[in-house]
Design a protein around this motif. Sequence first.
Motif, mmCIF file in Angstrom:
data_model
loop_
_atom_site.group_PDB
_atom_site.id
_atom_site.type_symbol
_atom_site.label_atom_id
_atom_site.label_comp_id
_atom_site.label_asym_id
_atom_site.label_seq_id
_atom_site.Cartn_x
_atom_site.Cartn_y
_atom_site.Cartn_z
ATOM 1 N N ILE A 55 0.854 -1.191 0.000
ATOM 2 C CA ILE A 55 0.000 0.000 0.000
ATOM 3 C C ILE A 55 0.887 1.236 0.000
ATOM 4 C CG2 ILE A 55 -1.728 1.301 1.293
ATOM 5 C CD1 ILE A 55 -2.701 -1.429 2.380
ATOM 6 N N PHE A 56 0.653 2.112 -0.963
ATOM 7 C CA PHE A 56 1.472 3.305 -1.131
ATOM 8 C C PHE A 56 0.635 4.560 -0.960
ATOM 9 C CE2 PHE A 56 3.891 -0.003 -2.979
ATOM 10 C CZ PHE A 56 5.216 0.384 -2.956
ATOM 11 N N TRP A 57 1.306 5.612 -0.535
ATOM 12 C CA TRP A 57 0.679 6.915 -0.389
ATOM 13 C C TRP A 57 1.434 7.880 -1.290
ATOM 14 C CZ3 TRP A 57 0.653 9.991 4.875
ATOM 15 C CH2 TRP A 57 -0.056 11.180 4.706
ATOM 16 N N ILE A 78 3.023 7.692 -12.602
ATOM 17 C CA ILE A 78 3.187 7.339 -11.184
ATOM 18 C C ILE A 78 2.493 6.013 -10.889
ATOM 19 C CG2 ILE A 78 2.572 8.010 -8.828
ATOM 20 C CD1 ILE A 78 2.980 10.967 -9.776
ATOM 21 N N LEU A 79 1.321 5.794 -11.463
ATOM 22 C CA LEU A 79 0.615 4.523 -11.257
ATOM 23 C C LEU A 79 1.396 3.364 -11.877
ATOM 24 C CD1 LEU A 79 -3.075 5.676 -11.780
ATOM 25 C CD2 LEU A 79 -1.922 5.131 -9.618
ATOM 26 N N THR A 80 2.040 3.599 -12.993
ATOM 27 C CA THR A 80 2.898 2.574 -13.603
ATOM 28 C C THR A 80 4.073 2.263 -12.688
ATOM 29 O OG1 THR A 80 2.256 3.261 -15.830
ATOM 30 C CG2 THR A 80 4.311 2.018 -15.633
ATOM 31 N N HIS A 86 5.130 -3.191 -7.124
ATOM 32 C CA HIS A 86 4.225 -4.225 -6.625
ATOM 33 C C HIS A 86 3.153 -3.689 -5.677
ATOM 34 C CE1 HIS A 86 6.930 -7.000 -8.563
ATOM 35 N NE2 HIS A 86 7.925 -6.454 -7.897
ATOM 36 N N ALA A 87 2.689 -2.484 -5.942
ATOM 37 C CA ALA A 87 1.611 -1.900 -5.129
ATOM 38 C C ALA A 87 0.288 -2.570 -5.469
ATOM 39 C CB ALA A 87 1.508 -0.405 -5.404
ATOM 40 N N LYS A 88 -0.561 -2.701 -4.456
ATOM 41 C CA LYS A 88 -1.934 -3.144 -4.686
ATOM 42 C C LYS A 88 -2.879 -1.954 -4.638
ATOM 43 C CE LYS A 88 -1.625 -7.930 -3.475
ATOM 44 N NZ LYS A 88 -1.885 -8.961 -2.500
ATOM 45 N N SER A 89 -2.511 -0.949 -3.818
ATOM 46 C CA SER A 89 -3.333 0.260 -3.696
ATOM 47 C C SER A 89 -2.440 1.483 -3.579
ATOM 48 C CB SER A 89 -4.218 0.202 -2.447
ATOM 49 O OG SER A 89 -5.086 -0.887 -2.495
ATOM 50 N N VAL A 90 -2.929 2.586 -4.143
ATOM 51 C CA VAL A 90 -2.255 3.879 -4.006
ATOM 52 C C VAL A 90 -3.283 4.861 -3.469
ATOM 53 C CG1 VAL A 90 -1.112 5.792 -5.203
ATOM 54 C CG2 VAL A 90 -0.665 3.431 -5.927
ATOM 55 N N TRP A 128 -8.464 9.564 -1.616
ATOM 56 C CA TRP A 128 -8.810 8.771 -2.790
ATOM 57 C C TRP A 128 -7.923 7.524 -2.815
ATOM 58 C CZ3 TRP A 128 -12.474 10.391 -6.414
ATOM 59 C CH2 TRP A 128 -12.970 11.690 -6.236
ATOM 60 N N ALA A 129 -8.439 6.447 -3.391
ATOM 61 C CA ALA A 129 -7.655 5.225 -3.523
ATOM 62 C C ALA A 129 -7.764 4.702 -4.951
ATOM 63 C CB ALA A 129 -8.147 4.168 -2.547
ATOM 64 N N TYR A 130 -6.669 4.119 -5.403
ATOM 65 C CA TYR A 130 -6.623 3.495 -6.715
ATOM 66 C C TYR A 130 -6.161 2.060 -6.515
ATOM 67 C CZ TYR A 130 -5.423 2.596 -11.587
ATOM 68 O OH TYR A 130 -5.366 2.081 -12.847
ATOM 69 N N ASN A 131 -6.912 1.113 -7.056
ATOM 70 C CA ASN A 131 -6.530 -0.294 -6.969
ATOM 71 C C ASN A 131 -5.684 -0.644 -8.182
ATOM 72 O OD1 ASN A 131 -7.965 -0.757 -4.556
ATOM 73 N ND2 ASN A 131 -9.857 -0.908 -5.732
#
Length: 133
Positions: A55-57, A78-80, A86-90, A128-131
């Motif tokens: 999990i990243f912030w 950044i999402l790439t 190996h993030a699951k959520s940002v 906000w969260a991105y999966n």
Amino acid sequence: MKIILAKEASYVQLEEFFGKNANVDKQSVYHHGYVVEINNKIEGCFILDDVKADIFWLKQLYITQSEAGRLPILLEAILTLAKQRHAKSVYVHSHQPVVDILLEALQFHPQKESMFEDKYPVTKGSWWAYNVS
């Protein structure tokens, strides 16, 4: 547009960028962040902080006004990067309505409460969260 670890960026370019953008936390970005180079000049920065295993912030996201039109492209990059790490959520904390619109367009989801609230209390804005797939 290139994303570079701040520690690996040109010292002269870093000093020029931080000198013109005093609202950016220079020490945090230098030690934990990335800078965004556009046309051989640093025009932005961010920190992608791993708060738990996957999990990243996304913090300290900043891009100069002259390059603000590239913000959607930067967020995609950044999402790439998060996926490569190996993030699951940002998670992102936004305090600007324009950023909220952009996050929603990029399929981030508003959060009613923050998992970071105990460590990082925030009085205004929204989470906000991105999966990451």
